[in-house]
Design an enzyme around this catalytic site. Structure first.
Site: not given
Ligand SMILES: [Zn+2]
Length: 344
Positions: A124, A161, A163, A248
């Site tokens: 991120h 991931d 996200h 995740d």
């Molecule tokens: Zn994540």
């Protein structure tokens, strides 16, 4: 034959986030699981610290200095999700250094595979901003180093991931030297990663976002790797594949709603390994998220088992999936005609 190399550093445990989902126990659980499985044949090495110059390959000097100074002052909150302690800067330097070392090991042929297991995660983090538990973008720093210093030519980053890896996406949006491919749940934090975001300028077509709805499980994720990611590895012919390996998307994870299992991660790992080996492309993994300690630990161990096994395990059979077929068709109509037309 040389063993695959697992990179880590004790500073990861000194990045003190308090009562936070991204905490040291994550890596303790991973270590315990690998030990319980007898080390899985992976050689252990301590990661070096990345240099400031290496970080500045993708980050602004001001960002690097801001993180350093905040840590030196004792730490604090950067945003609602992202905080640092006094030792976080050192942990972040080694997290980036581990990703760099992993790339160097596989590109030089010194190791058949490498995995960098650190915290804080990185995907991120933007050029000038820490966010989403991430300080420096470890995988992006490693990709940039592989291009600038190691002669990789082209790097494909697969981000599995759950996200969207907004930082990696943005850092390489305008270049064709990195093909960024992300499978992520949508809608979900950070809200970016629409299928329409293709990159821009020279990078148009070299960003491939594959959003999936909540409750997507092994069938969808494996089909996307089989139908889209593995063929893209063939089309793009990178000199290096880096996996932003977050766990995740696991069914047990508290921060997201996907339903991937341990076997699903093993299957994705096997498909990616097979696609790389078929073409002699070096492969390395960089840990991102994963917040259910046991599920994270088991899934990392599954990845290491599949990537380290000799001979390579056969990839699992992958059933046809409507979402993956649509993604394949969309890319074949756009920047990647060589992906061909989907057939069930
Ligand atoms: Zn994540």
């Amino acid at each position: 034959m040389a063993a695959p190399v697992l990179l880590s550093h004790p500073s990861s445990l000194r990045h003190d986030t308090g009562a936070h989902p991204e905490r040291g126990e994550r890596l303790v659980a991973v270590e315990r699981e690998i030990e319980a499985r007898g080390g899985l044949g992976w050689e252990r090495r301590e990661s070096p610290a990345a240099t400031v110059e290496q970080l500045e390959g993708v980050h602004t000097a001001a960002h690097v200095e801001r993180i350093r100074a905040l840590c030196e002052a004792g730490g604090g909150a950067i945003d609602a999700d992202t905080l640092v302690s006094r030792d976080s800067y050192e942990a972040a330097l080694h997290a980036a250094g581990g990703a760099i070392a992993a790339s160097e090991l596989v590109l030089s042929g010194a190791a058949p595979c490498a995995f960098s297991a650190h915290r804080p995660p990185g995907h991120h983090a933007e050029a000038g901003r820490a966010m989403g538990f991430c300080l420096f973008n470890n995988v992006a720093v490693a990709a940039r180093h592989a291009l600038d210093a190691l002669g990789a030519g082209r790097v494909l980053v697969l981000d599995w991931d759950v996200h969207h890896g907004n930082g990696t996406n943005d850092i390489f949006a305008a270049t064709d030297e990195v093909l960024f491919v992300s499978i992520h749940e949508s809608p979900l934090y950070p809200g970016t990663g629409s299928a329409d975001d293709l990159g821009h300028g020279r990078g148009e077509g070299y960003t491939v976002n594959l959003p999936v709805p909540a409750r997507s499980g092994d069938d969808v994720w494996l089909a996307l790797v089989d139908r889209v990611v593995a063929p893209l590895i063939g089309c793009y012919e990178p000199g290096l594949v880096l996996v932003s390996a977050g766990y995740d998307a696991h069914a047990e994870d508290p921060l997201a709603g996907c339903l991937v299992t341990d076997a699903g991660f093993a299957g994705m790992a096997a498909l990616v390994r097979a696609a790389c080996e078929e073409r002699g492309i070096p492969l390395a993994g960089v840990l991102e998220g994963g917040y259910a300690g046991s599920a994270l630990a088991r899934s990392v161990a599954e990845t290491l088992a599949v990537w380290g096994a000799v001979p390579a395990p056969a990839p699992p059979p992958v059933a046809s999936d409507a979402l993956a077929l649509r993604a394949q068709e969309r890319l074949a109509r756009g920047a990647w005609p060589a992906l061909g037309h989907a057939s069930a």
